[in-house]
Design an enzyme around this catalytic site. Structure first.
Site, mmCIF file in Angstrom:
data_model
loop_
_atom_site.group_PDB
_atom_site.id
_atom_site.type_symbol
_atom_site.label_atom_id
_atom_site.label_comp_id
_atom_site.label_asym_id
_atom_site.label_seq_id
_atom_site.Cartn_x
_atom_site.Cartn_y
_atom_site.Cartn_z
ATOM 1 N N ASP A 1 43.203 28.361 61.323
ATOM 2 C CA ASP A 1 44.838 29.005 61.892
ATOM 3 C C ASP A 1 45.735 28.477 63.188
ATOM 4 O O ASP A 1 45.248 30.220 63.545
ATOM 5 C CB ASP A 1 44.607 30.223 60.561
ATOM 6 C CG ASP A 1 46.177 30.893 60.078
ATOM 7 O OD1 ASP A 1 47.447 30.000 60.324
ATOM 8 O OD2 ASP A 1 46.496 31.323 59.366
ATOM 9 N N SER B 1 49.469 36.466 55.452
ATOM 10 C CA SER B 1 50.700 35.681 55.800
ATOM 11 C C SER B 1 51.561 37.054 56.337
ATOM 12 O O SER B 1 51.209 37.791 56.501
ATOM 13 C CB SER B 1 51.411 34.555 55.297
ATOM 14 O OG SER B 1 52.341 33.907 56.259
ATOM 15 N N HIS C 1 46.705 27.514 57.996
ATOM 16 C CA HIS C 1 46.787 28.488 57.382
ATOM 17 C C HIS C 1 46.811 29.015 55.595
ATOM 18 O O HIS C 1 47.067 30.272 55.177
ATOM 19 C CB HIS C 1 48.502 28.877 58.122
ATOM 20 C CG HIS C 1 49.196 30.678 58.031
ATOM 21 N ND1 HIS C 1 48.481 31.194 58.208
ATOM 22 C CD2 HIS C 1 49.866 30.574 57.312
ATOM 23 C CE1 HIS C 1 49.348 32.160 57.392
ATOM 24 N NE2 HIS C 1 50.476 31.788 56.810
#
EC number: 2.3.1.31
Length: 402
Positions: free
Chosen positions: A319, A146, A352
């Site tokens: 994602d 991330s 995600h």
């Protein structure tokens, strides 16, 4: 597993914005034994901490549960019997490193919003200074997911001679407009909470802006999940009989069901407000939103031109926070910079959060890459089936190029 948990003072620190503070403290954890060339830096995500592996902590000032314990540890993908693993809490956070919640030594009061704006560059430079203090001049690898993946990219950009391998996971060179807009709404939820008080809410007789922070976190949870995973996990069903609404509702709302997905969001938001600082959420989301790999250069490839090591880019088909398209664009930039790069695409419905919750898919290619890099063909080549969660054309799990 040998674990070191400590906080180091780095002294006066100048931030990317030009402002300084008299003393920046960085909290870190280190695992394993350093042999001179086996150091791996793990960069945590937005609200993560230095506690990446090991037993649950009882220190209420930190995350209780290790956030990547399935990946980091003896015999795991980042094997602490082979590597010396360091994870540092980033400046601006609230898990031990200096941030808005910390005491300003010049006033004796918490910084609040007097704390300087922070950037991903600041995180990287603070990590570099910490490693200098620890006697680690060079890194075998930098790994992060991330916004931690953006942190990884900044290492390749700013300190290309200090790292051999980089692994940005579920990351991109910059956020897209949709994610920028959702982050902006999240910050507005905090700053419009009356308890925010322009960021000065730390007094004993003051309440923090918990409602605003809870709403911001709920937006985050929706961003981290995919449509498929939410449908599978919650559907439209009502919450259990014992579920209690934590947010006020209108009179007519009592006629309608309190849904399971609402209960999930409310519960996790409430827990989050008990452990995280609202000002830190403002600061760290702005650092993420502001990040642009190409800043100061003509292109992403130019920004990475000095890095001549190996790179493993990992992405997940469902994602939509950091898409496979964005990951492939990043991999292309690394190829254009003549780096050795593999793009490993994982077919997943988790969204995600997949990089945190799918160790069986993330671990093997990561372990192989850390051991052999790209030229060793460590990451196996396999085709990903087309996914309903992404319009990204089917690709090979690993795209090797130089």
């Amino acid at each position: 597993m040998n674990v070191e948990h400590n906080t180091i003072s780095l002294g006066e620190f100048e931030f990317d914005c030009g402002e300084t503070i008299p003393d920046l403290e960085i909290t870190y954890e280190a695992y394993g034994e350093f042999d001179g060339d086996n150091a791996v830096l793990v960069c945590h995500a937005l609200t993560g901490s230095a506690h990446v592996a090991g037993r649950d902590r009882v220190d209420s000032a930190d995350q209780a549960r290790a956030w990547w314990d399935d990946i980091v540890g003896p015999g795991k993908a980042i094997d602490t019997t082979e590597y010396y693993v360091v994870c540092a809490n980033i400046p601006g956070s609230c898990y031990g490193s200096t941030g808005p919640k910390s005491e300003n030594p010049e006033t004796g009061e918490p910084y609040g919003t007097d704390f300087p704006p922070v950037t991903v560059t600041d995180w990287t430079e603070a990590q570099r200074a910490l490693l200098d203090e620890l006697g680690i001049p060079h890194l075998h690898a930098v790994v992060g997911g991330s916004v931690g993946g953006m942190n990884v990219l900044e290492w390749a950009k700013r300190h290309p001679d200090h790292v051999d391998r980089i692994v940005p996971i579920a990351a991109a060179a910059r956020l897209d407009t949709q994610c920028l807009s959702l982050d902006a709404i999240a910050r507005r939820a905090i700053t419009t909470d009356p308890n925010w008080n322009q960021g000065h809410y730390y007094g004993e007789d003051q309440d923090p802006p918990s409602d605003g922070l809870a709403l911001a976190r709920q937006l985050g949870h929706v961003m981290y999940l995919s449509k498929a995973s939410m449908e599978h996990r919650f559907g439209r069903r009502a919450a259990g009989r014992d579920a209690v609404r934590t947010f006020p509702t209108d009179a007519a709302g009592a006629f309608f069901p309190y849904r399971d997905v609402e209960s999930y969001l409310d519960y996790n938001a409430e827990k989050f407000t008990e452990r995280f600082d609202a000002n830190s959420y403002l600061y760290l989301t702005r650092a993420m939103d502001n990040y642009d790999l190409a800043a100061g250069f003509e292109s992403d490839a130019d920004a990475l031109a000095a890095f001549d090591g190996d790179a493993l880019v990992m992405s997940f088909t469902a994602d939509w926070h950091f898409t496979t398209q964005q990951a492939e664009a990043l991999a292309d930039s690394l190829r254009d910079a003549d780096a050795n790069v593999a793009h490993h695409v994982i077919d997943s419905d988790h969204g995600h959060d997949a990089f945190l919750v799918e160790p069986d898919n993330v671990g093997p290619p990561l372990a192989d890459f850390l051991e052999a890099g790209v030229d060793g063909n460590a990451v196996t080549d396999s085709v990903v089936e087309d996914s309903q969660e992404s319009d990204f054309a089917p690709v090979h799990n690993s795209l090797f190029s130089r």
